[in-house]
Design an enzyme around this catalytic site. Structure first.
Site, mmCIF file in Angstrom:
data_model
loop_
_atom_site.group_PDB
_atom_site.id
_atom_site.type_symbol
_atom_site.label_atom_id
_atom_site.label_comp_id
_atom_site.label_asym_id
_atom_site.label_seq_id
_atom_site.Cartn_x
_atom_site.Cartn_y
_atom_site.Cartn_z
ATOM 1 N N ARG A 191 0.849 -1.193 0.000
ATOM 2 C CA ARG A 191 0.000 0.000 0.000
ATOM 3 C C ARG A 191 0.884 1.241 0.000
ATOM 4 N NH1 ARG A 191 -4.870 1.314 4.271
ATOM 5 N NH2 ARG A 191 -3.216 1.058 5.838
ATOM 6 N N ASP B 108 -3.815 3.092 13.664
ATOM 7 C CA ASP B 108 -2.975 3.736 12.658
ATOM 8 C C ASP B 108 -3.481 5.145 12.440
ATOM 9 O OD1 ASP B 108 -5.203 3.549 11.000
ATOM 10 O OD2 ASP B 108 -4.365 1.993 9.709
#
Length: 541
Positions: free
Chosen positions: A171, A455
């Site tokens: 990602r 996150d």
């Protein structure tokens, strides 16, 4: 007469001896930098235009107070088309583990037993130079099976020699972020092109030779126009390295409210490179607040932990995603199980494991082909949920979910929630926001906070809810209105508690005051900051 081929623009690397990595020249070769220069020259102007388009769309949402499916793309939604068949390495994705590309996580994720590892340069990684380049080195070392790690306590981690390792799906950063250490002239190269370009250049051909390929997760996508740009990046990159079209495969995170209205169009733009869609949670809620922040009480979200995937508007979004993916032959990947098991509290583990099991059972029953976990101990739980539904089949794309019919109003029915903001929710938003930002400023993007792996999306929804509650005039269950003064008071109390808990030396060694100040800045400023990571990046060493 032949037209001379112009060389790509020169890419300069920031000359900072304090941050130079011993092995960075293995990644920043002349050829790799030339590739980045070519990507930058060709695609950065389009990226800039698309970011401007985001701002225009947000202004339109503020004016109209609504969103709808696009009339100009109705023919795509009505058309008879499919994405390209999934390659063998991406046929079975029943459990995917996520995490940053540090050396320990690289070993543990590949060994975890999950089918896929989402190797994250985005929300789970603070973009320090060490993380950006070190992550690329770790991936190269892993593919060469020359990676190991010894922890502070002397424990050694290494790849299991005979085990089937998880398939890597990288990602890159979102389109909005730059990489200030790599520039063309005075202009920083977009972080998305840096992360994609370095990984693709160094690994694509090797991965193809091993029967796998360069696979990606695309974050923060807001429209099919942005998916179209990624598709053009893929075509150019494949031609540059002499690889067949369709070698790249991409799964798009549907983690913005605008993308939820363009799922089919996004798959269509990427159809020769599409691998599926993923249903996020915190970023999706963050996007709702960001886009409808001036929409009045109708769009006020309650405490983040009170919003489950079974809430009506979230249910509409997740079921539409399965319906869309399977209609077009793509994988539908579910959301994150973020629980971090405790080595000391078996009872708390049992309760949390049961919640994870129920969540993954629901996703498998709904038709998802796989789901995410944040910790290796959760892999067997999620695997069992999907094994019960899939058996030996790699996926369930034959379940077309033709019973699903989602209207625009269903996706926007935030006011269908009965829960309301509470003082405990406000305190939690401040606590988590300060703790996460402090760790991020020290270079950690995936952080265990209150037994959950958090996150950047966590910090985004936390600070966004504080901003929204203040500006919407929310009154808590105890009758106290949410004001800037209240948030400052709670933040001051939290900072004092952290200082007392950590001790003066540890407190001073951390980034606690900067984290506190940044949280208040993005939560209290009159002008809403689109992404917390933009001002945070300016504070990152």
């Amino acid at each position: 007469m032949a037209v001379p081929v112009q060389p790509p623009p020169a890419v300069t690397v920031a000359d900072d001896p304090a941050h130079r990595l011993d092995r960075q020249d293995e990644i920043l070769t002349d050829a790799a930098l030339a590739f980045l220069g070519a990507l930058h020259e060709r695609f950065t102007p389009r990226r800039d235009a698309l970011l401007a388009r985001r701002a225009e769309r947000r202004a339109e949402i503020a004016r109209t107070g609504t969103l709808d499916f696009l009339p100009e793309t109705a023919a795509i939604r009505a058309g008879d088309w499919q994405v390209a068949p999934a390659p063998a390495a991406l046929q079975d994705r029943r459990v995917e583990i996520t995490g940053p590309t540090d050396r320990k996580m690289t070993v543990n994720a590949l060994n975890s037993g999950a089918r896929v590892w989402l190797a994250d340069f985005e929300d789970a990684s603070a973009p320090t130079w060490e993380n950006v380049i070190g992550g690329q080195l770790n991936l190269r070392d892993a593919f060469a099976r020359r990676i190991d790690f010894t922890g502070p306590g002397g424990k050694t981690y290494a790849l299991r020699p005979d085990a089937e390792l998880a398939t890597v799906v990288v990602r890159p950063r979102g389109w909005h972020l730059d990489e200030r250490h790599l520039r063309v002239g005075e202009r920083a190269i977009p972080g998305a092109l840096v992360d994609f370009g370095l990984y693709f250049f160094h690994n694509a051909r090797h991965l193809v030779e091993r029967g796998r390929g360069p696979y990606f997760y695309l974050p923060k996508t807001e429209s099919h126009h942005e998916a179209r740009l990624w598709n053009e990046v893929f075509v150019f990159a494949q031609e540059h390295l002499g690889l067949a079209r369709g070698t790249v495969r991409a799964t798009v995170l549907i983690e913005t409210i605008t993308a939820a209205f363009e799922m089919e169009e996004i798959l269509y733009e990427l159809r020769e490179h599409a691998a599926g869609l993923n249903a996020g949670r915190w970023d999706y809620l963050f996007s709702i607040v960001k886009n409808f922040r001036d929409g009045g009480p109708r769009f006020v979200l309650p405490d983040r932990n009170a919003i489950t995937m079974t809430a009506p508007f979230m249910r509409a979004y997740t079921e539409l995603l399965v319906r869309t993916c399977h209609k077009r032959g793509a994988h539908a990947i579910g959301g994150m199980a973020a629980f971090i098991p405790s080595r000391r509290d078996a009872e708390a583990n049992a309760v949390a494991f049961e919640k994870v099991r129920a969540d993954k059972d629901r996703e498998a029953r709904d038709g998802y082909d796989g789901s995410w976990v944040a910790h290796p101990d959760l892999v067997p739980i999620a695997m069992a949920s999907f094994d019960r539904v899939l058996g030996t089949r790699p996926h369930q794309k034959d379940r077309l979910r033709e019973d699903v019919a989602v209207r625009a109003a269903d996706l926007l029915a935030v006011d269908s929630l009965e829960a309301r903001p509470t003082r405990a929710g406000l305190v939690n938003a401040v606590q988590v926001g300060i703790r996460y930002i402090e760790a991020w400023l020290r270079g950690l993007g995936a952080v265990a906070i209150f037994h959950l792996m958090e996150d950047a999306a966590t910090a985004e929804i936390s600070r966004s809810q504080l901003w929204q509650w203040i500006n919407a005039g929310v009154v808590l269950e105890d009758g106290v209105p949410v004001t800037a003064a209240l948030v400052r008071s709670v933040a001051a109390d939290e900072l004092a508690a952290i200082r007392a808990e950590a001790g003066e030396a540890a407190f001073a060694a951390g980034a606690w005051q900067r984290a506190h100040d940044l949280l208040l800045r993005v939560a209290l400023d009159a002008d809403y900051t689109d992404f917390l990571t933009l001002p945070a990046y300016e504070l990152l060493d």
